[in-house]
Design an enzyme around this catalytic site. Sequence first.
Site, short mmCIF file in Angstrom:
data_model
loop_
_atom_site.label_atom_id
_atom_site.label_comp_id
_atom_site.label_asym_id
_atom_site.label_seq_id
_atom_site.Cartn_x
_atom_site.Cartn_y
_atom_site.Cartn_z
N HIS A 13 91.93 93.88 48.47
CA HIS A 13 91.45 93.03 49.55
C HIS A 13 89.92 92.97 49.56
CE1 HIS A 13 90.58 92.63 54.06
NE2 HIS A 13 91.18 91.50 53.75
N HIS A 55 82.90 86.77 53.76
CA HIS A 55 83.92 86.79 54.82
C HIS A 55 83.42 86.28 56.16
CE1 HIS A 55 86.38 88.53 58.08
NE2 HIS A 55 87.38 88.26 57.25
#
Length: 252
Positions: A13, A55
């Site tokens: 991730h 992100h």
Amino acid sequence: MTLPFPFPRFYAHRGASAHAPENTLAAFELAARQNAPAIELDVKLTADRRVIVLHDQTLNRTTNGSGPIRGLPLAAFRELDAGSWFSNEFRGEKIPTLDEVFETVGKKLHINVELTNYASPWDGLADEVAALVKKFNLQNRVLFSSFFPTNLQITRKYLPGTPRGQLVLPGASGWWQRLAGNFMDLQAEHPYHADVTEESVRRSHSRGRRVQVWTVNDPQEMQRLATLGVDAIFTDNPLLALQQFHPTGVLE
Ligand code: G3P
Ligand code: MG
């Protein structure tokens, strides 16, 4: 049952983000060295329409800059240090472009590209990303995902054979994605780990969709999910996942 694409048991991730700064080439290359079969990353569009891997909606947490990312061109992102917030060892690490990630690990790893234009959903990100996947000929190594269903419809238009996974927000907040997902051509569903039950896995599988669960860093939770029959997890820690799963799909 045969599920629609041979994707692996876990995704690193944001790269191997337990051991390197998230969403950097260092984190993706480390994931490959740690024998992760796949990575997940978050993409956004710069003001000059380049696809970068980042992100957050601000620079504050993962760079030495500050403030919102909205309106910045690629050059402004490239000046920043995206490594030293994590540790001095990674000082000078840059925010990568998606081109760079594809060049560096595109032939080694499966890549889940999460389309994260959540603050600007009509900016054309999915169109640009689909063009890059085509340019690098990675149609069979990429999986698209997004909390925003329209992004997945757009990638389907350009690359119908490249799989799509609908991300679902936790609990009641996920109602919109669950509803939209019922009417979409999807190959995977990506629920929040605490929402996954035997019944939810059965329902997804009955629609012919893989169940890929975010984000799991606890070994007991990895085992619970494996027992329920989930197909893959997202984890920050590939080394931990490798202790639980064989990357080709056999639970050890
Ligand atoms: O794709 C799984 C996970 O990355 C979704 O949430 O916020 O970590 O991008 P987030
Ligand atoms: Mg993500």
